[in-house]
Design a protein around this motif. Structure first.
Motif, PDB file in Angstrom:
ATOM      1  N   LEU A   1       0.823  -1.212   0.000  1.00  0.00           N
ATOM      2  CA  LEU A   1       0.000   0.000   0.000  1.00  0.00           C
ATOM      3  C   LEU A   1       0.857   1.263   0.000  1.00  0.00           C
ATOM      4  O   LEU A   1       0.405   2.317  -0.459  1.00  0.00           O
ATOM      5  CB  LEU A   1      -0.934   0.001   1.211  1.00  0.00           C
ATOM      6  N   LEU A   2       2.081   1.172   0.476  1.00  0.00           N
ATOM      7  CA  LEU A   2       2.954   2.344   0.501  1.00  0.00           C
ATOM      8  C   LEU A   2       3.311   2.801  -0.905  1.00  0.00           C
ATOM      9  O   LEU A   2       3.629   3.972  -1.122  1.00  0.00           O
ATOM     10  CB  LEU A   2       4.224   2.030   1.288  1.00  0.00           C
ATOM     11  N   TYR A   3       3.241   1.891  -1.865  1.00  0.00           N
ATOM     12  CA  TYR A   3       3.566   2.244  -3.253  1.00  0.00           C
ATOM     13  C   TYR A   3       2.463   3.067  -3.912  1.00  0.00           C
ATOM     14  O   TYR A   3       2.648   3.558  -5.022  1.00  0.00           O
ATOM     15  CB  TYR A   3       3.863   0.984  -4.056  1.00  0.00           C
TER      16      TYR A   3
ATOM     17  N   ALA B   1       6.480  11.490  -1.282  1.00  0.00           N
ATOM     18  CA  ALA B   1       5.955  11.282   0.063  1.00  0.00           C
ATOM     19  C   ALA B   1       7.030  10.723   0.997  1.00  0.00           C
ATOM     20  O   ALA B   1       7.786   9.817   0.633  1.00  0.00           O
ATOM     21  CB  ALA B   1       4.758  10.347   0.022  1.00  0.00           C
ATOM     22  N   VAL B   2       7.058  11.252   2.203  1.00  0.00           N
ATOM     23  CA  VAL B   2       7.965  10.756   3.241  1.00  0.00           C
ATOM     24  C   VAL B   2       7.243   9.645   4.006  1.00  0.00           C
ATOM     25  O   VAL B   2       6.060   9.784   4.348  1.00  0.00           O
ATOM     26  CB  VAL B   2       8.367  11.892   4.191  1.00  0.00           C
ATOM     27  N   LEU B   3       7.952   8.543   4.266  1.00  0.00           N
ATOM     28  CA  LEU B   3       7.362   7.398   4.949  1.00  0.00           C
ATOM     29  C   LEU B   3       7.896   7.312   6.372  1.00  0.00           C
ATOM     30  O   LEU B   3       9.111   7.239   6.581  1.00  0.00           O
ATOM     31  CB  LEU B   3       7.679   6.109   4.191  1.00  0.00           C
TER      32      LEU B   3
ATOM     33  N   PRO C   1       7.912  -6.659  -3.178  1.00  0.00           N
ATOM     34  CA  PRO C   1       8.807  -6.163  -4.229  1.00  0.00           C
ATOM     35  C   PRO C   1      10.089  -5.584  -3.647  1.00  0.00           C
ATOM     36  O   PRO C   1      10.078  -4.988  -2.573  1.00  0.00           O
ATOM     37  CB  PRO C   1       7.965  -5.070  -4.891  1.00  0.00           C
ATOM     38  N   TYR C   2      11.172  -5.758  -4.375  1.00  0.00           N
ATOM     39  CA  TYR C   2      12.467  -5.205  -3.949  1.00  0.00           C
ATOM     40  C   TYR C   2      13.064  -4.503  -5.162  1.00  0.00           C
ATOM     41  O   TYR C   2      13.482  -5.145  -6.123  1.00  0.00           O
ATOM     42  CB  TYR C   2      13.378  -6.325  -3.465  1.00  0.00           C
ATOM     43  N   TYR C   3      13.075  -3.187  -5.112  1.00  0.00           N
ATOM     44  CA  TYR C   3      13.554  -2.399  -6.248  1.00  0.00           C
ATOM     45  C   TYR C   3      15.075  -2.218  -6.200  1.00  0.00           C
ATOM     46  O   TYR C   3      15.640  -1.872  -5.154  1.00  0.00           O
ATOM     47  CB  TYR C   3      12.910  -1.009  -6.237  1.00  0.00           C
ATOM     48  N   VAL C   4      15.702  -2.448  -7.341  1.00  0.00           N
ATOM     49  CA  VAL C   4      17.149  -2.249  -7.486  1.00  0.00           C
ATOM     50  C   VAL C   4      17.406  -1.468  -8.778  1.00  0.00           C
ATOM     51  O   VAL C   4      16.487  -1.208  -9.559  1.00  0.00           O
ATOM     52  CB  VAL C   4      17.897  -3.602  -7.521  1.00  0.00           C
ATOM     53  N   GLY C   5      18.640  -1.113  -8.999  1.00  0.00           N
ATOM     54  CA  GLY C   5      19.008  -0.439 -10.239  1.00  0.00           C
ATOM     55  C   GLY C   5      18.269   0.867 -10.430  1.00  0.00           C
ATOM     56  O   GLY C   5      18.143   1.679  -9.504  1.00  0.00           O
ATOM     57  N   GLN C   6      17.739   1.084 -11.625  1.00  0.00           N
ATOM     58  CA  GLN C   6      17.051   2.325 -11.932  1.00  0.00           C
ATOM     59  C   GLN C   6      15.770   2.514 -11.118  1.00  0.00           C
ATOM     60  O   GLN C   6      15.316   3.646 -10.932  1.00  0.00           O
ATOM     61  CB  GLN C   6      16.715   2.372 -13.431  1.00  0.00           C
ATOM     62  N   ALA C   7      15.212   1.436 -10.614  1.00  0.00           N
ATOM     63  CA  ALA C   7      13.964   1.533  -9.842  1.00  0.00           C
ATOM     64  C   ALA C   7      14.220   1.762  -8.351  1.00  0.00           C
ATOM     65  O   ALA C   7      13.271   2.011  -7.599  1.00  0.00           O
ATOM     66  CB  ALA C   7      13.152   0.255 -10.021  1.00  0.00           C
ATOM     67  N   TYR C   8      15.455   1.702  -7.915  1.00  0.00           N
ATOM     68  CA  TYR C   8      15.794   1.812  -6.492  1.00  0.00           C
ATOM     69  C   TYR C   8      15.144   3.035  -5.856  1.00  0.00           C
ATOM     70  O   TYR C   8      15.150   4.136  -6.411  1.00  0.00           O
ATOM     71  CB  TYR C   8      17.311   1.871  -6.321  1.00  0.00           C
ATOM     72  N   ASP C   9      14.581   2.837  -4.672  1.00  0.00           N
ATOM     73  CA  ASP C   9      13.915   3.909  -3.927  1.00  0.00           C
ATOM     74  C   ASP C   9      14.390   3.830  -2.481  1.00  0.00           C
ATOM     75  O   ASP C   9      14.026   2.909  -1.744  1.00  0.00           O
ATOM     76  CB  ASP C   9      12.394   3.733  -4.009  1.00  0.00           C
TER      77      ASP C   9
ATOM     78  N   ARG D   1      13.597   5.288   0.123  1.00  0.00           N
ATOM     79  CA  ARG D   1      12.587   5.375   1.171  1.00  0.00           C
ATOM     80  C   ARG D   1      12.257   4.007   1.761  1.00  0.00           C
ATOM     81  O   ARG D   1      11.776   3.918   2.901  1.00  0.00           O
ATOM     82  CB  ARG D   1      11.309   6.015   0.631  1.00  0.00           C
ATOM     83  N   PHE D   2      12.504   2.948   0.990  1.00  0.00           N
ATOM     84  CA  PHE D   2      12.143   1.618   1.450  1.00  0.00           C
ATOM     85  C   PHE D   2      13.309   0.881   2.111  1.00  0.00           C
ATOM     86  O   PHE D   2      13.160  -0.283   2.496  1.00  0.00           O
ATOM     87  CB  PHE D   2      11.589   0.806   0.273  1.00  0.00           C
TER      88      PHE D   2
END
Length: 327
Positions: A41-43, A49-51, A277-285, A287-288
């Motif tokens: 849901l955070l996505y 947005a700050v989490l 989900p675990y974002y890496v590379g260009q999708a890295y965020d 905040r997570f």
């Protein structure tokens, strides 16, 4: 002056959040979220947005309730849209009244958006807490604060032709059962205990007042779990529609270098997957990062899949300590 939205996230299945809750998340500047909120849901929140995590596990509180109340006042006093995201329905043992009262006293505008509570989601375990001619009343309660007051409720009488739905009762399950028996409830009265209700990791025990404590211990069920005492609980013995979904019970850590839409994530959960989900590379965020760190010890329970060879390389090059197992 900003505004605070007190939003119910539902019991776990991320698709159960209300449309109004989705709208609030999509315009949030800040999300203040609890431990039992499904992280998918955070996505829904904007990238800006700050989490803020303010989860409260048994005996381990990130912040006290009073500190959370003050954080909401501090954030809401700024020109910010703040979403306080709480598991289930915030008005059912979610302390929304305390948060609302604090915001009112401080003159901070707020709105309450209810969510689906756990008592409604027992259908994911195969039964409804009410059923015509079988269970025509329902008591929703908790023994956590005042077990003495809990024991004064007509538990045995209600459970004869109704359901007693107990939130946050796992630590006192043996005492709870004794209170029913002390009121001369039938020892063979059905009891269902549902852990991680409506998540792909959902587990349950269906037993009786006389046997449930031993069976829960044998299966090693713990919080968070819902306890339902009454005749309809027996209907949970058979696999539910949810438990018969094609990928129910699969726990998937999906490593990707491309961002996923919320609908992409629901594609997995709609099949019964406990999806992360675990974002890496260009999708890295970044905040997570904090969320990943808290989840790291759980990664060993997940099957790992990679969206691409590049995603796998990026993931395997991360610092050690993730404690994951790939396939």
């Amino acid at each position: 002056m900003g505004k605070v939205y007190l939003v119910g996230a539902g019991p776990g299945d991320p698709g159960l959040i209300t449309y109004k809750g989705v709208q609030a998340l999509k315009k949030a500047d800040v999300v203040v979220y609890d431990r039992l909120v499904n992280p998918l849901l955070l996505y829904l929140a904007p990238k800006k947005a700050v989490l803020h995590y303010v989860g409260k596990a048994p005996q381990r509180h990130t912040l006290t309730q009073e500190q959370i109340n003050q954080k909401l006042v501090d954030l809401g006093s700024q020109d910010l849209t703040v979403v306080r995201l709480k598991g289930g329905d915030p008005s059912i043992f979610g302390r929304v009244g305390e948060e609302a009262a604090t915001l009112t006293a401080a003159g901070v505008p707020f709105e309450i958006i209810p969510g689906i509570t756990s008592a409604s989601a027992t259908v994911y375990a195969g039964f409804s807490v009410t059923e015509r001619f079988v269970s025509e009343k329902c008591l929703i309660c908790t023994p956590t604060a005042k077990l003495v007051e809990f024991a004064k409720e007509p538990l045995a009488k209600i459970s004869q032709g109704g359901s007693v739905v107990i939130y946050m009762g796992m630590e006192r399950l043996a005492e709870v059962c004794q209170h029913f028996l002390a009121q001369e409830a039938d020892p063979n009265l059905p009891v269902a205990v549902i852990q991680w209700e409506s998540w792909g990791r959902q587990e349950k025990v269906v037993a009786t007042l006389a046997t449930v404590v031993a069976k829960v211990a044998q299966k090693e069920l713990q919080n968070p779990a819902l306890v339902v005492v009454g005749p309809v609980a027996k209907n949970g013995e058979a696999p539910s529609w949810f438990e018969q979904l094609p990928d129910f019970g699969k726990r998937l850590l999906y490593v990707t270098d491309k961002e996923l839409s919320f609908d992409d994530m629901l594609h997995y959960t709609s099949k019964g997957v406990d999806f992360y989900p675990y974002y890496v590379g260009q999708a890295y965020d970044q905040r997570f990062d904090d969320l990943h760190e808290r989840m790291a010890l759980d990664f060993k329970h997940y099957q790992v899949e990679y969206a691409s060879a590049e995603a796998k390389t990026a993931f395997e090059s991360l610092p050690g300590g993730l404690n994951h197992e790939g396939n």
